[in-house]
Design an enzyme around this catalytic site. Structure first.
Site, PDB file in Angstrom:
ATOM      1  N   SER A  41      60.895  70.427  40.970  1.00 50.98           N
ATOM      2  CA  SER A  41      59.986  69.487  41.640  1.00 50.98           C
ATOM      3  C   SER A  41      59.145  70.153  42.722  1.00 50.98           C
ATOM      4  O   SER A  41      58.171  69.560  43.206  1.00 50.98           O
ATOM      5  CB  SER A  41      60.782  68.322  42.246  1.00 50.98           C
ATOM      6  N   LYS A  43      60.708  72.002  45.521  1.00 54.83           N
ATOM      7  CA  LYS A  43      61.434  72.045  46.802  1.00 54.83           C
ATOM      8  C   LYS A  43      61.331  73.406  47.480  1.00 54.83           C
ATOM      9  O   LYS A  43      60.987  73.497  48.661  1.00 54.83           O
ATOM     10  CB  LYS A  43      62.911  71.699  46.587  1.00 54.83           C
ATOM     11  N   SER A  44      61.660  74.464  46.751  1.00 55.10           N
ATOM     12  CA  SER A  44      61.639  75.806  47.346  1.00 55.10           C
ATOM     13  C   SER A  44      60.222  76.231  47.696  1.00 55.10           C
ATOM     14  O   SER A  44      59.991  76.903  48.708  1.00 55.10           O
ATOM     15  CB  SER A  44      62.275  76.821  46.383  1.00 55.10           C
ATOM     16  N   ARG A  70      74.446  79.579  47.675  1.00 60.19           N
ATOM     17  CA  ARG A  70      75.509  79.761  46.676  1.00 60.19           C
ATOM     18  C   ARG A  70      75.785  81.241  46.410  1.00 60.19           C
ATOM     19  O   ARG A  70      76.700  81.580  45.670  1.00 60.19           O
ATOM     20  CB  ARG A  70      75.146  79.040  45.378  1.00 60.19           C
ATOM     21  N   ARG A  84      79.733  69.586  44.432  1.00 56.61           N
ATOM     22  CA  ARG A  84      78.380  69.261  44.911  1.00 56.61           C
ATOM     23  C   ARG A  84      78.459  68.628  46.302  1.00 56.61           C
ATOM     24  O   ARG A  84      77.687  68.966  47.202  1.00 56.61           O
ATOM     25  CB  ARG A  84      77.672  68.304  43.947  1.00 56.61           C
ATOM     26  N   ILE A 110      68.705  70.222  45.635  1.00 50.13           N
ATOM     27  CA  ILE A 110      68.594  69.038  44.786  1.00 50.13           C
ATOM     28  C   ILE A 110      69.288  67.874  45.458  1.00 50.13           C
ATOM     29  O   ILE A 110      68.766  66.775  45.525  1.00 50.13           O
ATOM     30  CB  ILE A 110      69.199  69.300  43.385  1.00 50.13           C
ATOM     31  N   SER A 111      70.496  68.094  45.971  1.00 50.63           N
ATOM     32  CA  SER A 111      71.304  67.071  46.662  1.00 50.63           C
ATOM     33  C   SER A 111      71.146  65.713  45.979  1.00 50.63           C
ATOM     34  O   SER A 111      70.547  64.806  46.544  1.00 50.63           O
ATOM     35  CB  SER A 111      70.944  66.988  48.150  1.00 50.63           C
ATOM     36  N   GLY A 160      76.257  68.647  32.768  1.00 50.23           N
ATOM     37  CA  GLY A 160      76.191  68.127  34.125  1.00 50.23           C
ATOM     38  C   GLY A 160      74.928  68.498  34.854  1.00 50.23           C
ATOM     39  O   GLY A 160      74.950  68.690  36.073  1.00 50.23           O
TER      40      GLY A 160
END
Length: 207
Positions: A41, A43-44, A70, A84, A110-111, A160
């Site tokens: 989307s 974000k970074s 991570r 998560r 992402i959260s 997932g």
């Protein structure tokens, strides 16, 4: 002596230099800019553009990127719902420390779960937690697929994955909503400008 789950023997130690003094020293107000949205989307991209724009204005910021943390802080966590949640909790705690130091902390993750983002908001006052929703359609994010993850998820090789077989819960009352205009995505500079304008108007760029 183990104190996990039992803080009876742990005490808070106050220091003589507080948040107000640190903010005055660097002439800004500490806060957390929490960027959430689907993979792909932007974000970074926004986080790095915002970081650069703040730096050019002489403001001190730091990016906590979901993938980057991570590699170190959260390298022992997977992608189960429990992991998560712990991933977001740890980043929220670190972001809160940065904000207390007077920095503008930019957390880009992402959260996907609303309760986890709300838990991070609860670590600060609402005014110091600025939720930025990268409100981009799934088809746009999947069309970009910068890491090839959507392709793997669609092929059943990645389980997932948020937006495909794991839910993403959009914010209900975010401070900043970034979306397409007439079907066109804003540029990195435009996105950063939208966030900087909010920070400026709300007094975060001076002590």
């Amino acid at each position: 002596m183990s104190v996990t789950g039992n803080p009876a023997n742990v005490f808070w130690h106050e220091c003589t230099v507080g948040k107000a003094e640190r903010q005055k020293l660097i002439n800004q107000q500490g806060c957390v800019v929490w960027i959430t949205g689907l993979s792909g989307s932007g974000k970074s991209t926004l986080a790095c553009s915002l970081d650069r724009e703040l730096h050019s204005r002489g403001k001190l910021s730091y990016v906590l990127d979901g993938d980057n943390v991570r590699h170190g802080l959260n390298k022992n966590l997977g992608f189960s719902p429990e992991d998560r949640t712990e991933n977001i909790r740890r980043v929220g705690e670190v972001a809160t420390l940065f904000a207390d130091a007077g920095l503008i902390c930019i957390a880009s993750l992402i959260s996907p779960y609303r309760k986890d983002r709300d838990a991070c908001r609860a670590m600060l006052t609402d005014a110091n937690f600025i939720e930025v929703f990268m409100n981009m359609p799934l088809e746009v994010c999947e069309g970009r697929d910068p890491k090839g993850l959507y392709k793997l998820a669609r092929a059943g090789k990645l389980k997932g994955f948020t937006g495909i077989d794991d839910p993403y819960e959009p914010p209900l009352n975010c401070e900043i909503n970034i979306e397409q205009k007439d079907g066109v995505c804003p540029t990195p500079s435009e996105m950063a400008g939208q966030v900087v304008s909010y920070l400026d108007e709300n007094g975060f760029l001076h002590a």
